[in-house]
Design a protein around this motif. Structure first.
Motif, PDB file in Angstrom:
ATOM      1  N   CYS A  49       0.830  -1.206   0.000  1.00 12.74           N
ATOM      2  CA  CYS A  49       0.000   0.000   0.000  1.00 12.74           C
ATOM      3  C   CYS A  49       0.865   1.256   0.000  1.00 12.74           C
ATOM      4  N   THR A  50       1.899   1.265   0.843  1.00 11.86           N
ATOM      5  CA  THR A  50       2.799   2.420   0.914  1.00 11.86           C
ATOM      6  C   THR A  50       3.506   2.642  -0.419  1.00 11.86           C
ATOM      7  N   ARG A  51       3.956   1.546  -1.028  1.00 17.18           N
ATOM      8  CA  ARG A  51       4.646   1.669  -2.298  1.00 17.18           C
ATOM      9  C   ARG A  51       3.715   2.199  -3.377  1.00 17.18           C
ATOM     10  N   ASP A  52       2.443   1.788  -3.324  1.00 13.91           N
ATOM     11  CA  ASP A  52       1.469   2.297  -4.288  1.00 13.91           C
ATOM     12  C   ASP A  52       1.286   3.803  -4.151  1.00 13.91           C
ATOM     13  N   ILE A  53       1.188   4.263  -2.925  1.00 10.51           N
ATOM     14  CA  ILE A  53       1.001   5.695  -2.674  1.00 10.51           C
ATOM     15  C   ILE A  53       2.183   6.486  -3.244  1.00 10.51           C
ATOM     16  N   VAL A  54       3.392   5.967  -2.994  1.00 12.82           N
ATOM     17  CA  VAL A  54       4.595   6.637  -3.495  1.00 12.82           C
ATOM     18  C   VAL A  54       4.624   6.619  -5.021  1.00 12.82           C
ATOM     19  N   ALA A  55       4.325   5.443  -5.604  1.00 12.84           N
ATOM     20  CA  ALA A  55       4.364   5.306  -7.059  1.00 12.84           C
ATOM     21  C   ALA A  55       3.342   6.214  -7.730  1.00 12.84           C
TER      22      ALA A  55
END
Length: 373
Positions: free
Chosen positions: A135-141
């Motif tokens: 989820c965190t990586r999605d937000i960053v991406a």
């Protein structure tokens, strides 16, 4: 004639998304000024030979040194794509329109997006990753890519994937089936074909290649005399090595590895049945090619591949046991075989490259007209 940039990070990866991109370039280069936006310069001659397209001479715009290095491989592929997307955004003002042949993309004014599967976190997708930091990586991406869902029309590869994307994003894409060469050469008569199976795809855990061996082995143990041809490049995993070792030990299995296009078509044209084992296949190019070659394919009861076999329950299975039961019912009845061959959808009109060209040109014309109003 419009100036169009088509984005794909790496058209030499050899999958269905790459086939769509190459055929998209082929379809549009005769009516528009087309440039491929990518990370490294591709060998169009080799690609055209493989996909039977005509893209030689297409202009290429490289996305920069950082993007090119990322194209060599990166476990955080969403971040990699986001960096590419940012590079495309910076160049978008140089074109009348941007088309993404590689999933979701946002540029000023909106891109036409061909989404093969949801790139970002999608809870309704059966392939949703379960990683702790997903989820965190999605937000960053998403932040890096500047993603705005609904900014630009969306296309996809199957009705099944359209329903997944609608559930994820609240957007119902239009379905444009990928291009499949239908009837490239005349196949053998049914009675002259080898009584066996062909399984096509990477030798990898997600493809469940070993299941094909299990199914045919159990069918033979029940008194059938069936062969199995495994075609595909091993992914380098322990699983792939195990599959290759099993194939060597069994006299009914022939492991071909990666083969030329001519060799693939020759096998599809000379064997009776196809066996696909990957669940939740987004579309299923291999399955469509089996139908086009005059085979009867058996597929898992999930994903876009169900559409390719006309949702025929006699050709879809939910478990290995069910696969064995439905296959045995078909292979022991010539009348059933003839009935199924007649019932399969016509591959040329539904999946042929000429149909793809017409549909893509129409979608692009409609999209460009809305941009110029």
């Amino acid at each position: 004639m419009a100036k169009i940039g088509i984005y794909h990070p790496d058209v030499e990866r050899g999958g269905g998304a790459e086939a769509v991109c190459l055929h998209m370039i082929d379809a549009l280069c005769s009516v528009h000024d087309v440039t491929l936006l990518t990370a490294s310069r591709p060998d169009f001659t080799t690609l055209d030979d493989h996909y039977m397209t005509n893209t030689r001479g297409t202009d290429v715009q490289l996305l920069g040194t950082i993007a090119e290095k990322l194209a060599d491989g990166m476990s955080m592929y969403k971040i990699r794509h986001a960096v590419f997307a940012r590079a495309v955004r910076k160049r978008s003002e140089n074109y009348d329109g941007i088309i993404s042949a590689f999933n979701e993309l946002t540029v000023p004014g909106g891109a036409l997006q061909y989404v093969h599967h949801p790139l970002y976190r999608c809870l309704s997708s059966p392939e949703e990753e379960k990683e702790l930091f997903g989820c965190t990586r999605d937000i960053v991406a998403k932040k890096i890519a500047g993603l705005e869902l609904g900014c630009g029309p969306m296309l996809t590869n199957s009705e099944w994937m359209a329903s997944i994307l609608e559930s994820c994003w609240g957007i119902k894409p239009s379905v444009v089936y990928p291009p499949v060469k239908a009837g490239e050469s005349a196949g053998k008569k049914w009675t002259e074909r080898e009584n066996g199976f062909v399984a096509v795809g990477r030798i990898a855990p997600d493809k469940r290649t070993g299941l094909a061996i299990d199914i045919v082995k159990q069918l033979n143990q029940k008194g059938n005399d069936l062969t199995l041809h495994l075609i595909g490049q091993p992914d380098g995993s322990e699983y792939a090595l195990e599959v290759q070792n099993r194939a060597k030990e069994l006299n009914f299995v022939e492991f071909h590895g990666e083969v030329s296009r001519d060799r693939l078509i020759s096998l599809l044209n000379s064997v009776r049945y196809g066996l696909h084992t990957k669940k939740h296949e987004h579309f299923g190019m291999a399955v469509a090619e089996m139908v086009a070659s005059g085979m009867i394919p058996f597929v898992p009861n999930s994903g876009g591949q169900v559409e390719i076999v006309g949702r025929e329950t006699a050709l879809t299975y939910s478990s290995p046991k069910e696969a064995i039961n439905i296959i045995e019912e078909v292979i022991r009845s010539q009348a059933r075989q003839e009935e199924l061959l007649r019932s399969l959808p016509d591959p040329k009109s539904r999946y042929g490259p000429e149909r793809f060209t017409t549909e893509i040109q129409s979608q692009v014309d409609t999209w460009l007209n809305t941009k110029t109003r």
